[in-house]
Write a protein that holds these residues in place. Structure first.
Motif, PDB file in Angstrom:
ATOM      1  N   ASP A  17      39.756  85.753  17.210  1.00  0.00           N
ATOM      2  CA  ASP A  17      38.996  86.169  18.197  1.00  0.00           C
ATOM      3  C   ASP A  17      37.277  85.486  17.941  1.00  0.00           C
ATOM      4  O   ASP A  17      36.693  85.043  19.081  1.00  0.00           O
ATOM      5  CB  ASP A  17      38.724  87.601  18.347  1.00  0.00           C
ATOM      6  CG  ASP A  17      39.866  88.591  18.766  1.00  0.00           C
ATOM      7  OD1 ASP A  17      40.761  87.640  19.624  1.00  0.00           O
ATOM      8  OD2 ASP A  17      39.806  89.348  18.635  1.00  0.00           O
ATOM      9  N   VAL A  18      37.071  85.205  16.769  1.00  0.00           N
ATOM     10  CA  VAL A  18      35.547  84.642  16.575  1.00  0.00           C
ATOM     11  C   VAL A  18      36.024  83.307  17.030  1.00  0.00           C
ATOM     12  O   VAL A  18      35.041  82.749  17.566  1.00  0.00           O
ATOM     13  CB  VAL A  18      35.409  84.790  15.119  1.00  0.00           C
ATOM     14  CG1 VAL A  18      34.263  83.757  14.799  1.00  0.00           C
ATOM     15  CG2 VAL A  18      34.723  86.072  14.863  1.00  0.00           C
ATOM     16  N   ILE A  21      35.879  82.860  20.934  1.00  0.00           N
ATOM     17  CA  ILE A  21      34.252  83.133  21.568  1.00  0.00           C
ATOM     18  C   ILE A  21      33.731  82.109  21.180  1.00  0.00           C
ATOM     19  O   ILE A  21      33.017  81.489  22.194  1.00  0.00           O
ATOM     20  CB  ILE A  21      33.870  84.392  20.762  1.00  0.00           C
ATOM     21  CG1 ILE A  21      34.604  85.769  21.374  1.00  0.00           C
ATOM     22  CG2 ILE A  21      32.264  84.408  21.228  1.00  0.00           C
ATOM     23  CD1 ILE A  21      34.191  86.994  20.651  1.00  0.00           C
ATOM     24  N   ILE A  24      34.713  79.599  23.919  1.00  0.00           N
ATOM     25  CA  ILE A  24      34.212  79.928  25.076  1.00  0.00           C
ATOM     26  C   ILE A  24      32.894  79.612  25.480  1.00  0.00           C
ATOM     27  O   ILE A  24      32.497  78.798  26.239  1.00  0.00           O
ATOM     28  CB  ILE A  24      34.475  81.241  25.196  1.00  0.00           C
ATOM     29  CG1 ILE A  24      36.086  81.636  25.322  1.00  0.00           C
ATOM     30  CG2 ILE A  24      33.711  81.910  26.652  1.00  0.00           C
ATOM     31  CD1 ILE A  24      36.210  83.119  25.143  1.00  0.00           C
ATOM     32  N   PHE A  25      32.168  79.692  24.136  1.00  0.00           N
ATOM     33  CA  PHE A  25      30.785  79.284  24.475  1.00  0.00           C
ATOM     34  C   PHE A  25      30.602  77.900  24.442  1.00  0.00           C
ATOM     35  O   PHE A  25      29.592  77.343  25.129  1.00  0.00           O
ATOM     36  CB  PHE A  25      29.790  79.710  23.129  1.00  0.00           C
ATOM     37  CG  PHE A  25      29.133  81.133  23.176  1.00  0.00           C
ATOM     38  CD1 PHE A  25      28.550  81.464  24.300  1.00  0.00           C
ATOM     39  CD2 PHE A  25      29.429  82.056  22.306  1.00  0.00           C
ATOM     40  CE1 PHE A  25      28.035  82.575  24.166  1.00  0.00           C
ATOM     41  CE2 PHE A  25      29.180  83.461  22.116  1.00  0.00           C
ATOM     42  CZ  PHE A  25      28.167  83.545  23.324  1.00  0.00           C
ATOM     43  N   LYS A  34      32.426  82.492  31.450  1.00  0.00           N
ATOM     44  CA  LYS A  34      32.300  82.647  29.989  1.00  0.00           C
ATOM     45  C   LYS A  34      32.076  84.213  29.602  1.00  0.00           C
ATOM     46  O   LYS A  34      32.888  84.686  28.607  1.00  0.00           O
ATOM     47  CB  LYS A  34      30.978  81.574  29.449  1.00  0.00           C
ATOM     48  CG  LYS A  34      31.106  80.345  29.426  1.00  0.00           C
ATOM     49  CD  LYS A  34      30.095  79.605  28.707  1.00  0.00           C
ATOM     50  CE  LYS A  34      30.046  78.187  28.876  1.00  0.00           C
ATOM     51  NZ  LYS A  34      28.906  77.523  28.239  1.00  0.00           N
ATOM     52  N   TRP A  37      35.623  85.985  29.897  1.00  0.00           N
ATOM     53  CA  TRP A  37      36.240  85.678  28.820  1.00  0.00           C
ATOM     54  C   TRP A  37      36.039  86.279  27.747  1.00  0.00           C
ATOM     55  O   TRP A  37      36.956  86.743  26.808  1.00  0.00           O
ATOM     56  CB  TRP A  37      36.469  84.235  28.541  1.00  0.00           C
ATOM     57  CG  TRP A  37      37.640  83.842  29.789  1.00  0.00           C
ATOM     58  CD1 TRP A  37      37.231  82.808  30.664  1.00  0.00           C
ATOM     59  CD2 TRP A  37      38.948  83.894  29.721  1.00  0.00           C
ATOM     60  NE1 TRP A  37      38.302  82.613  31.575  1.00  0.00           N
ATOM     61  CE2 TRP A  37      39.402  83.094  31.060  1.00  0.00           C
ATOM     62  CE3 TRP A  37      39.734  84.663  29.159  1.00  0.00           C
ATOM     63  CZ2 TRP A  37      40.719  83.091  31.281  1.00  0.00           C
ATOM     64  CZ3 TRP A  37      41.137  84.709  29.432  1.00  0.00           C
ATOM     65  CH2 TRP A  37      41.384  83.892  30.509  1.00  0.00           C
ATOM     66  N   ILE A  38      34.477  86.351  27.488  1.00  0.00           N
ATOM     67  CA  ILE A  38      34.037  87.069  26.002  1.00  0.00           C
ATOM     68  C   ILE A  38      34.483  88.489  26.296  1.00  0.00           C
ATOM     69  O   ILE A  38      34.848  89.152  25.249  1.00  0.00           O
ATOM     70  CB  ILE A  38      32.627  86.694  25.844  1.00  0.00           C
ATOM     71  CG1 ILE A  38      32.483  85.208  25.536  1.00  0.00           C
ATOM     72  CG2 ILE A  38      32.207  87.476  24.810  1.00  0.00           C
ATOM     73  CD1 ILE A  38      31.202  84.787  25.486  1.00  0.00           C
ATOM     74  N   VAL A  41      38.072  89.247  25.604  1.00  0.00           N
ATOM     75  CA  VAL A  41      38.318  88.937  24.115  1.00  0.00           C
ATOM     76  C   VAL A  41      37.846  90.119  23.413  1.00  0.00           C
ATOM     77  O   VAL A  41      38.616  90.557  22.513  1.00  0.00           O
ATOM     78  CB  VAL A  41      37.994  87.772  23.479  1.00  0.00           C
ATOM     79  CG1 VAL A  41      38.131  87.404  22.045  1.00  0.00           C
ATOM     80  CG2 VAL A  41      38.585  86.667  24.403  1.00  0.00           C
ATOM     81  N   LEU A  42      36.817  90.443  23.565  1.00  0.00           N
ATOM     82  CA  LEU A  42      36.146  91.446  22.856  1.00  0.00           C
ATOM     83  C   LEU A  42      36.846  93.130  23.021  1.00  0.00           C
ATOM     84  O   LEU A  42      37.018  93.830  22.318  1.00  0.00           O
ATOM     85  CB  LEU A  42      34.723  91.990  23.035  1.00  0.00           C
ATOM     86  CG  LEU A  42      33.816  90.733  22.439  1.00  0.00           C
ATOM     87  CD1 LEU A  42      32.368  91.010  22.907  1.00  0.00           C
ATOM     88  CD2 LEU A  42      34.146  90.867  20.941  1.00  0.00           C
ATOM     89  N   PHE A  49      42.837  87.548  23.385  1.00  0.00           N
ATOM     90  CA  PHE A  49      43.122  85.996  22.770  1.00  0.00           C
ATOM     91  C   PHE A  49      44.353  85.445  23.259  1.00  0.00           C
ATOM     92  O   PHE A  49      44.184  84.174  23.364  1.00  0.00           O
ATOM     93  CB  PHE A  49      43.188  86.330  21.193  1.00  0.00           C
ATOM     94  CG  PHE A  49      43.549  84.966  20.630  1.00  0.00           C
ATOM     95  CD1 PHE A  49      42.452  83.989  20.186  1.00  0.00           C
ATOM     96  CD2 PHE A  49      44.603  84.759  20.054  1.00  0.00           C
ATOM     97  CE1 PHE A  49      43.007  82.887  19.486  1.00  0.00           C
ATOM     98  CE2 PHE A  49      44.915  83.496  19.358  1.00  0.00           C
ATOM     99  CZ  PHE A  49      44.078  82.591  19.307  1.00  0.00           C
ATOM    100  N   TRP A  52      43.172  83.970  26.713  1.00  0.00           N
ATOM    101  CA  TRP A  52      42.467  82.881  26.393  1.00  0.00           C
ATOM    102  C   TRP A  52      43.181  81.665  26.240  1.00  0.00           C
ATOM    103  O   TRP A  52      42.924  80.513  26.691  1.00  0.00           O
ATOM    104  CB  TRP A  52      41.094  83.132  25.577  1.00  0.00           C
ATOM    105  CG  TRP A  52      40.459  82.057  25.322  1.00  0.00           C
ATOM    106  CD1 TRP A  52      39.357  81.529  26.082  1.00  0.00           C
ATOM    107  CD2 TRP A  52      40.629  81.135  24.242  1.00  0.00           C
ATOM    108  NE1 TRP A  52      38.913  80.242  25.612  1.00  0.00           N
ATOM    109  CE2 TRP A  52      39.734  80.100  24.281  1.00  0.00           C
ATOM    110  CE3 TRP A  52      41.435  81.202  23.228  1.00  0.00           C
ATOM    111  CZ2 TRP A  52      39.482  79.183  23.399  1.00  0.00           C
ATOM    112  CZ3 TRP A  52      41.339  80.202  22.090  1.00  0.00           C
ATOM    113  CH2 TRP A  52      40.321  79.164  22.384  1.00  0.00           C
TER     114      TRP A  52
END
Length: 61
Positions: A17-18, A21, A24-25, A34, A37-38, A41-42, A49, A52
């Protein structure tokens, strides 16, 4: 009686996940895209995930 994620699988999911992210950034997607999507994922770590990875914005490099 909920589903618990722990141990090695939980650690792998956190790393994935990290990584998602961060990618994505770095993507060329709009700020709104963005953010969506963030949040996805969170809120839904495993499903977010996977979605994405299959459908999300690609990195700029």
């Amino acid at each position: 009686m909920g589903i618990e994620v722990g141990g090695l699988f939980g650690l792998l999911l956190l790393v994935a996940d990290v990584w998602a992210i961060l990618n994505i950034f770095q993507s060329r997607s709009s700020t709104g895209g963005k953010a969506v999507w963030i949040v996805l994922v969170l809120v839904l770590p495993l499903l977010g995930f996977i979605l994405w990875f299959l459908l999300g914005p690609r990195s700029s490099s």
